[in-house]
Design a protein around this motif. Sequence first.
Motif, PDB file in Angstrom:
ATOM      1  N   ALA A 167       0.846  -1.192   0.000  1.00  0.00           N
ATOM      2  CA  ALA A 167       0.000   0.000   0.000  1.00  0.00           C
ATOM      3  C   ALA A 167       0.882   1.242   0.000  1.00  0.00           C
ATOM      4  O   ALA A 167       1.981   1.239   0.554  1.00  0.00           O
ATOM      5  N   HIS A 168       0.380   2.284  -0.642  1.00  0.00           N
ATOM      6  CA  HIS A 168       1.023   3.589  -0.633  1.00  0.00           C
ATOM      7  C   HIS A 168      -0.019   4.591  -0.168  1.00  0.00           C
ATOM      8  O   HIS A 168      -1.193   4.509  -0.573  1.00  0.00           O
ATOM      9  N   GLY A 169       0.411   5.532   0.685  1.00  0.00           N
ATOM     10  CA  GLY A 169      -0.565   6.453   1.228  1.00  0.00           C
ATOM     11  C   GLY A 169      -0.008   7.818   1.544  1.00  0.00           C
ATOM     12  O   GLY A 169       1.208   8.053   1.507  1.00  0.00           O
ATOM     13  N   ILE A 170      -0.940   8.710   1.864  1.00  0.00           N
ATOM     14  CA  ILE A 170      -0.615  10.061   2.284  1.00  0.00           C
ATOM     15  C   ILE A 170      -1.502  10.445   3.457  1.00  0.00           C
ATOM     16  O   ILE A 170      -2.615   9.929   3.605  1.00  0.00           O
ATOM     17  N   LYS A 219       4.663   4.102   2.807  1.00  0.00           N
ATOM     18  CA  LYS A 219       4.433   2.806   2.162  1.00  0.00           C
ATOM     19  C   LYS A 219       4.184   1.799   3.271  1.00  0.00           C
ATOM     20  O   LYS A 219       4.761   1.907   4.354  1.00  0.00           O
ATOM     21  N   VAL A 220       3.309   0.837   2.995  1.00  0.00           N
ATOM     22  CA  VAL A 220       3.008  -0.214   3.956  1.00  0.00           C
ATOM     23  C   VAL A 220       3.105  -1.553   3.231  1.00  0.00           C
ATOM     24  O   VAL A 220       2.598  -1.699   2.124  1.00  0.00           O
ATOM     25  N   LEU A 227      -3.190  -9.128  10.499  1.00  0.00           N
ATOM     26  CA  LEU A 227      -2.591  -8.261   9.477  1.00  0.00           C
ATOM     27  C   LEU A 227      -1.393  -7.575  10.105  1.00  0.00           C
ATOM     28  O   LEU A 227      -1.542  -6.714  10.979  1.00  0.00           O
ATOM     29  N   ASP A 228      -0.211  -7.991   9.696  1.00  0.00           N
ATOM     30  CA  ASP A 228       1.041  -7.447  10.212  1.00  0.00           C
ATOM     31  C   ASP A 228       1.498  -6.355   9.245  1.00  0.00           C
ATOM     32  O   ASP A 228       1.930  -6.647   8.128  1.00  0.00           O
ATOM     33  N   GLU A 229       1.384  -5.097   9.674  1.00  0.00           N
ATOM     34  CA  GLU A 229       1.649  -3.948   8.815  1.00  0.00           C
ATOM     35  C   GLU A 229       3.005  -3.328   9.154  1.00  0.00           C
ATOM     36  O   GLU A 229       3.251  -2.962  10.304  1.00  0.00           O
ATOM     37  N   ALA A 230       3.874  -3.190   8.146  1.00  0.00           N
ATOM     38  CA  ALA A 230       5.177  -2.538   8.304  1.00  0.00           C
ATOM     39  C   ALA A 230       5.161  -1.233   7.514  1.00  0.00           C
ATOM     40  O   ALA A 230       5.083  -1.245   6.288  1.00  0.00           O
ATOM     41  N   PHE A 231       5.208  -0.107   8.225  1.00  0.00           N
ATOM     42  CA  PHE A 231       5.154   1.224   7.624  1.00  0.00           C
ATOM     43  C   PHE A 231       6.561   1.776   7.434  1.00  0.00           C
ATOM     44  O   PHE A 231       7.405   1.651   8.320  1.00  0.00           O
TER      45      PHE A 231
END
Length: 181
Positions: A47-50, A63-64, A81-85
């Motif tokens: 995932a990409h975010g702002i 980015k995640v 759900l293991d999320e790495a930011f």
Amino acid sequence: MIKSLQRLGVCLMGIALFGCSSVKVSDYAQEKPTLDLSTYFNGTIDAHGIFTDRSDKVVKRFKVVIDAKWTVQNGKKVGVLDEAFIYSDGTTQRRVWTLTEIAPNRYKGTASDVVGEALGEVAGNALNWSYTLALPVDGKVYNVQFNDWMYQMDDKVMLNKAKMSKFGIYLGEVTLAFYKR
């Protein structure tokens, strides 16, 4: 003076009515593809975010990478759900969500920085989450409310828009694009 007060009253009533109207997840019940959390959030998702502040200025980009797995426990679907930011300023963060199906199309979620539980509902291609996040900002932690909407576009892409507020005051938004590998 009376006309001014009448105009003010009409404006306030309009604001109150506009503020009360809100989208419901059931509004998306007929939308396709039908979102199944345990199918979409299974495996690796990028995932990409702002984050934009209330003036729509981009404050942070990130980015995640999400590693997601589901099991069945006591007859209920349970997902981790293991999320790495990785943020644009080089900082990193990790959040591990545990999602549990509590009824058909209804989920609860927990994570170490979520205050209490997130509650979510799926209909059609949409998921709506409501939760409070303990958000660190400049050495302090603020409990911020999220109204989080996800829309599955196809089998690979999901879009996410989350509005943040505190004491009912709009703070900004998080926008994400997910891509399932």
